[in-house]
Design an enzyme around this catalytic site. Structure first.
Site, short mmCIF file in Angstrom:
data_model
loop_
_atom_site.label_atom_id
_atom_site.label_comp_id
_atom_site.label_asym_id
_atom_site.label_seq_id
_atom_site.Cartn_x
_atom_site.Cartn_y
_atom_site.Cartn_z
N CYS A 2 0.81 -1.21 0.00
CA CYS A 2 0.00 0.00 0.00
C CYS A 2 0.85 1.27 0.00
O CYS A 2 1.91 1.31 0.62
CB CYS A 2 -0.87 0.04 1.24
SG CYS A 2 -1.92 -1.38 1.43
N ARG A 27 5.54 -0.52 -5.81
CA ARG A 27 5.47 -1.23 -4.53
C ARG A 27 4.47 -2.38 -4.59
O ARG A 27 4.48 -3.25 -3.74
CB ARG A 27 5.03 -0.27 -3.41
CG ARG A 27 6.04 0.83 -3.14
CD ARG A 27 5.42 1.96 -2.35
NE ARG A 27 5.06 1.54 -1.01
CZ ARG A 27 5.80 1.73 0.07
NH1 ARG A 27 6.96 2.32 -0.04
NH2 ARG A 27 5.40 1.33 1.24
N TRP A 72 -3.06 -2.79 -1.42
CA TRP A 72 -2.66 -4.19 -1.63
C TRP A 72 -3.49 -4.98 -0.62
O TRP A 72 -3.28 -4.85 0.59
CB TRP A 72 -1.16 -4.33 -1.37
CG TRP A 72 -0.55 -5.59 -1.85
CD1 TRP A 72 -0.10 -5.86 -3.11
CD2 TRP A 72 -0.26 -6.77 -1.08
NE1 TRP A 72 0.44 -7.12 -3.18
CE2 TRP A 72 0.35 -7.70 -1.96
CE3 TRP A 72 -0.47 -7.13 0.25
CZ2 TRP A 72 0.75 -8.97 -1.54
CZ3 TRP A 72 -0.07 -8.39 0.67
CH2 TRP A 72 0.54 -9.29 -0.22
N ASN A 97 -2.15 2.58 5.62
CA ASN A 97 -1.27 1.43 5.35
C ASN A 97 -1.09 0.68 6.67
O ASN A 97 -0.97 1.30 7.72
CB ASN A 97 0.13 1.88 4.91
CG ASN A 97 0.13 2.47 3.53
OD1 ASN A 97 -0.88 2.47 2.86
ND2 ASN A 97 1.27 2.98 3.12
N GLY A 98 -0.99 -0.65 6.61
CA GLY A 98 -0.78 -1.42 7.84
C GLY A 98 -2.00 -2.28 8.13
O GLY A 98 -2.87 -2.46 7.28
N GLU A 481 17.87 -18.38 -5.89
CA GLU A 481 17.52 -17.04 -6.36
C GLU A 481 17.06 -17.07 -7.82
O GLU A 481 16.10 -16.38 -8.20
CB GLU A 481 18.74 -16.11 -6.16
CG GLU A 481 18.59 -14.70 -6.66
CD GLU A 481 17.44 -13.90 -6.05
OE1 GLU A 481 16.82 -14.37 -5.08
OE2 GLU A 481 17.14 -12.84 -6.60
N LYS A 485 13.40 -15.82 -9.07
CA LYS A 485 13.20 -14.80 -10.13
C LYS A 485 12.23 -15.32 -11.18
O LYS A 485 11.34 -14.62 -11.62
CB LYS A 485 14.52 -14.43 -10.81
CG LYS A 485 15.50 -13.62 -10.02
CD LYS A 485 15.17 -12.16 -9.87
CE LYS A 485 14.34 -11.88 -8.66
NZ LYS A 485 14.89 -11.75 -7.39
N GLU A 488 8.68 -15.46 -9.77
CA GLU A 488 8.10 -14.15 -9.51
C GLU A 488 7.55 -13.48 -10.76
O GLU A 488 6.47 -12.91 -10.73
CB GLU A 488 9.17 -13.20 -8.91
CG GLU A 488 9.47 -13.44 -7.46
CD GLU A 488 10.55 -12.50 -6.95
OE1 GLU A 488 10.37 -11.92 -5.88
OE2 GLU A 488 11.60 -12.36 -7.62
N HIS A 504 17.55 -37.71 -4.14
CA HIS A 504 16.68 -37.94 -2.97
C HIS A 504 15.26 -37.45 -3.21
O HIS A 504 14.52 -37.20 -2.26
CB HIS A 504 17.27 -37.26 -1.74
CG HIS A 504 18.62 -37.80 -1.37
ND1 HIS A 504 18.82 -39.10 -0.98
CD2 HIS A 504 19.84 -37.22 -1.38
CE1 HIS A 504 20.11 -39.30 -0.75
NE2 HIS A 504 20.74 -38.17 -1.00
N LYS A 603 6.55 -4.80 -3.70
CA LYS A 603 7.98 -4.49 -3.55
C LYS A 603 8.36 -4.38 -2.08
O LYS A 603 9.36 -4.90 -1.64
CB LYS A 603 8.28 -3.18 -4.27
CG LYS A 603 9.74 -2.73 -4.21
CD LYS A 603 10.55 -3.56 -5.14
CE LYS A 603 12.03 -3.29 -5.05
NZ LYS A 603 12.81 -4.42 -5.57
C1 G6P Z 1 9.29 -8.64 -1.28
C2 G6P Z 1 9.94 -8.31 -2.61
C3 G6P Z 1 11.20 -9.13 -2.77
C4 G6P Z 1 12.13 -8.90 -1.59
C5 G6P Z 1 11.43 -9.19 -0.26
C6 G6P Z 1 12.26 -8.72 0.92
O1 G6P Z 1 8.81 -9.93 -1.31
O2 G6P Z 1 9.06 -8.57 -3.67
O3 G6P Z 1 11.87 -8.73 -3.97
O4 G6P Z 1 13.24 -9.74 -1.71
O5 G6P Z 1 10.19 -8.47 -0.20
O6 G6P Z 1 12.37 -7.33 0.85
P1 G6P Z 1 13.52 -6.47 1.50
O7 G6P Z 1 13.18 -5.04 1.13
O8 G6P Z 1 13.43 -6.70 2.98
O9 G6P Z 1 14.82 -6.92 0.95
#
Ligand code: G6P
Length: 608
Positions: A2, A27, A72, A97-98, A481, A485, A488, A504, A603
């Site tokens: 948000c 975000r 959000w 927000n929150g 990672e 990616k 996501e 395994h 984000k």
């Molecule tokens: C969200 C984002 C990710 C990020 C994660 C942790 O899920 O989409 O890209 O890795 O938060 O965020 P931070 O700002 O704590 O690294």
């Protein structure tokens, strides 16, 4: 997640609010809305689509006071009725927000008092609470303060009233909020990037602050209700740094910015002939001398950076290291070690779980803490004794790229500092590492030159539904990672395994429809990895191998090799990350997904 923007000005604030919302889009959100005061009436617009749709329906709406929001969904589905701002009896408007944890109790009470709820959100209780106090004759600020005493949870809140066209009030606890200071106009926002077109003078609010804002000025009251001052800062984030430029997506731009981001992050460390603990803060040397281990806490991509660091820290510095997912650690009954250095990793410095994990660690008696973060003024940075700021610049794409590689750089520097302090680093080794670090931006650039080949390779993935990533040792977290990616942004189901675990379980999944992507650095585990790759080939699996020079893995039917330009020793995970970022990006392009704003993701995850 948000986002909030608010403005009180002499001009029409609708364009300011809309541009602010657009700048907060990265975000993550699922609906948007705004409200302005015009002619003693609240004029509200809401949309479940993109901010662009809100812009379309806003033609003709004007006002010199307003608040706006990107939502959000947490309580209630994404829908127009749940989008903010929420109103109470056409008099009070609120953005939030929150999460308000006790909203059900409050909702029951307010319903019994005659308030009608028109949404499923927790936020609506705030609007009615403020209304109930405001109509009893209290000033708007006081009505908000009293309402806050009844709220349990986290919030950044902006409030306006239809009959008060000159006043905006706001409050923060647990969610970020800042003031933007203009000339004859003032603003609020949850993120400075929203306000950069109108001002770069900002005031970061503290926990519990409540503020009254007019065109001429503002008064801040702290959690105890006492009028207080907070420093006005000039934000270093430039308006240009959040522009897309010639790139198609922010993610692509940010992948390409990595050589510069790494170079900027290394600046303070590599300018001298030796690496000094002071880069982590004035008290770092003394603190590091007292710590006997590390506890790394993070979420998402940042967690993967922590996993890489564990290999470096234990092998090079000989320091025991545990890495935990913040959302698990905060609720786990762990055995605290007060001599452990708690390291929180975060791009945004706002992630609610990481903040809560840090508070939890402190409550267990941890006294040494370090934040490695990309946002200088963020909440996390303000809560640790020591800090290291990665200098990746603003990261807009939801899928983290340059923030990750710069976190790795910071963690490698931390490893060297600790190794040196523990007499595990000869002067010669230190110089070799420094040399490798200085060369890293150029090495990163060379990997980026693989882009056209990876773009071609991506065509083979667009029709796939699953993918398996393999790595070993230091590169296992890179496989994780790479899989993250791909998940996501391309929505392809991807799993990552340490290659030795293949037999395994995951080997059962391997067939001609399951692409297997392997990170193959030329290191001590290469021969073991090759055996694992044979296991895949023997089951008809299609292999895509990102191989260092001299690994002697042959291209053949069903085995596709991407040759990495060079081998970077301990820094190899940083280089091997880049082709996996590019692969995910180009597969997403093939699939036509919303690369920078993938569905359901945010984000900055500012709620639990
Ligand atoms: C969200 C984002 C990710 C990020 C994660 C942790 O899920 O989409 O890209 O890795 O938060 O965020 P931070 O700002 O704590 O690294």
């Amino acid at each position: 997640m948000c986002g909030i923007v608010g403005a009180v000005a002499q001009r029409n604030v609708v364009p300011v609010l809309l541009e602010g919302l657009q700048r907060l889009e990265y975000r993550g959100y699922d609906s948007a809305g705004l409200v302005v005061v015009d002619d003693a009436k609240l004029k509200r617009l809401r949309s479940t689509g993109r901010v662009a749709e809100l812009i379309q329906i806003s033609a003709g709406t004007e006002g010199r006071l307003g608040i706006a929001h990107t939502r959000w969904a947490t309580h209630g589905i994404p829908s127009e009725r749940n989008a903010h701002p929420h109103l109470s009896k056409d008099l009070i408007a609120v953005v939030h927000n929150g999460i308000i944890e006790n909203y059900e109790t409050l909702r029951g009470r307010l319903t019994r008092a005659g308030y009608e709820f028109t949404s499923d959100t927790d936020t609506e209780v705030i609007a009615h609470l403020v209304h109930s106090h405001y109509v009893s004759g209290m000033p708007l600020l006081r009505a908000l303060q009293l309402s806050l005493t009844e709220l349990v949870g986290a919030y950044a809140i902006g409030v306006i009233a239809a009959d008060n066209p000159d006043l905006l009030v706001c409050a923060r606890r647990g969610s970020p909020l800042l003031l933007g200071i203009g000339i004859g106009e003032n603003f609020i926002a949850s993120d400075v990037s929203a306000l950069l077109p109108v001002t770069n003078k900002v005031v970061y609010l503290e926990e519990g602050d409540v503020v009254e804002i007019s065109r001429q000025g503002y008064q801040i009251y702290n959690a105890a209700g006492v009028e207080t001052t907070r420093p006005v800062q000039v934000s270093e984030i430039s308006n240009e740094s959040v522009q897309l430029g010639n790139y198609r997506h922010y993610m692509q731009k940010e992948i390409h910015e990595q050589p510069e981001a790494i170079s900027n992050t290394l600046e303070s460390a590599c300018n001298s002939q030796s690496i000094m603990p002071g880069i982590f803060g004035a008290e770092a040397e003394a603190s590091f001398a007292n710590v006997d281990s590390l506890l790394i806490l993070a979420c998402g991509t940042s967690y993967h950076a922590g996993l890489v660091a564990r290999y470096w820290l234990e092998e090079i510095a000989g320091v025991q290291c545990t890495v935990e997912i913040a959302s698990e650690y905060r609720y786990r009954a762990s055995v605290p070690n007060p001599r452990a250095l708690v390291v929180v990793l975060s791009q945004s410095g706002e992630t609610a779980d990481t903040q809560a994990a840090l508070s939890h660690a402190k409550s267990l008696g941890h006294i040494y803490s370090l934040a490695i973060c990309n946002v200088p003024e963020s909440a996390l940075v303000r809560q640790t004794k020591l800090r290291f700021l990665t200098r990746a610049g603003p990261e807009i794409g939801v899928a983290s790229t340059k923030a990750f590689t710069t976190q790795l750089v910071a963690l490698f520097l931390l490893t060297l500092v600790l190794a040196k302090q523990r007499n595990r680093l000869t002067a010669e080794c230190e110089q070799q590492h420094l040399h490798a670090l200085r060369h890293l931006p150029a090495a990163t650039q060379k990997v980026l030159d693989l882009e056209p080949k990876i773009e071609k390779l991506a065509e083979r993935f667009a029709s796939k539904h699953h993918a398996l990533f393999l790595g070993r040792g230091l590169h296992y977290p890179i496989a994780l990672e790479g899989a993250l990616k791909l998940k996501e942004i391309s929505y392809i189901h991807a799993e990552a395994y340490p290659a030795g675990e293949l037999k395994h379980g995951p080997l059962a999944l391997v067939d001609k429809d399951m692409p297997v992507i392997s990170v193959a650095p030329n290191d001590a585990l290469l021969e073991k990895l090759k055996s694992n790759l044979h296991e895949v080939r023997a089951r008809g699996g299609e292999l895509y191998v990102f191989a260092d020079a001299n690994t002697h893995i042959q291209e053949e039917d069903g085995v596709h090799i991407m040759h990495m330009p060079e081998h970077a020793g301990y820094l190899s995970p940083i280089l091997h990350t880049i082709p996996l970022q590019l692969l995910a990006y180009y597969v997403a392009l093939q699939k036509g997904t919303d690369v920078d704003k993938p569905r359901n993701l945010a984000k900055s995850v500012t709620v639990e």
